[in-house]
Design an enzyme around this catalytic site. Sequence first.
Site, PDB file in Angstrom:
ATOM      1  N   ASP A  84     -71.936 -35.509 -41.627  1.00 53.51           N
ATOM      2  CA  ASP A  84     -71.218 -37.470 -40.692  1.00 53.51           C
ATOM      3  C   ASP A  84     -70.551 -37.974 -39.066  1.00 53.51           C
ATOM      4  OD1 ASP A  84     -73.436 -38.286 -42.900  1.00 53.51           O
ATOM      5  OD2 ASP A  84     -71.745 -38.714 -44.621  1.00 53.51           O
ATOM      6  N   GLU A 112     -83.247 -44.217 -47.106  1.00 50.25           N
ATOM      7  CA  GLU A 112     -82.236 -43.296 -47.493  1.00 50.25           C
ATOM      8  C   GLU A 112     -80.229 -43.712 -47.815  1.00 50.25           C
ATOM      9  OE1 GLU A 112     -79.394 -39.144 -46.249  1.00 50.25           O
ATOM     10  OE2 GLU A 112     -81.624 -39.886 -44.680  1.00 50.25           O
TER      11      GLU A 112
END
Length: 259
Positions: A59, A48
């Site tokens: 995130d 990824e």
Amino acid sequence: MKIRDIIDEVNKSNKKALTVFLTAGFPDKNKFIDYAKAAIDGGVDILEIGIPFSDPLADGPVIQASSSLALKQNVTLKDIFNFIESIRKYSDIPTVLMGYANPINKYGKEKFLIDASASGANGLIVPDIPLEEYDFFFPANNHGLDIILLTTPTSSDERIRAIDKKSEGFVYCVSVTGTTGADKNFDDSTVEHLKRTYSLITKNKMMIGFGIGKPEDIKKFYDYSDGFIVGSRIIKSILEGTEPAVIKETVEIFKNACG
């Protein structure tokens, strides 16, 4: 090979698939490919690749820091497509791009999908595009890219089924509420959430991400997923100056935990 087929092949060997997340162009443009190759050599099944963005809402601080460093080096989408082309020359491992809507919109959605597919990418995750906006955001032709959707602990049974129906490649199951990070606290409610989600996913394979920071996490949730996604743990090591050879060894440890 398609993402789903790779996961299925691993599962047929009584193992779980392993995905490793790397931020594109981090720690710098010249060394990124070395770390990608290290992850591949360590046995990762899917890679990824995060598209650096200034406001990555999903995130945590570790991946935000890596994204910021990449942006300071002016890593562009064209650079990222070049990275994928280099990876594709080294391995046929599936690559999944993870990015936010703004950079994709700025580049042009159709052009992005065409160029991403042409570079050799296999899938795409856009965490700030919810199920309700899927058909509006993505063109009818995804140019061969699997569009991977996410479930969360707050997703209802009905929503999980709808996400499973719409998603391709796999369903990304977010283990806990909040942002990414390798320091998450898992409790009994996490196990119940994962068991519930896994039982409702029938079309796709399911991969667990967010907080998978040590092999013990994989062992704890082993029976409730088809694979695991490790990100912040690897990124943190690179931030601390860990060289690719050691990252390869770390990936091997996680891969061994997968069976």
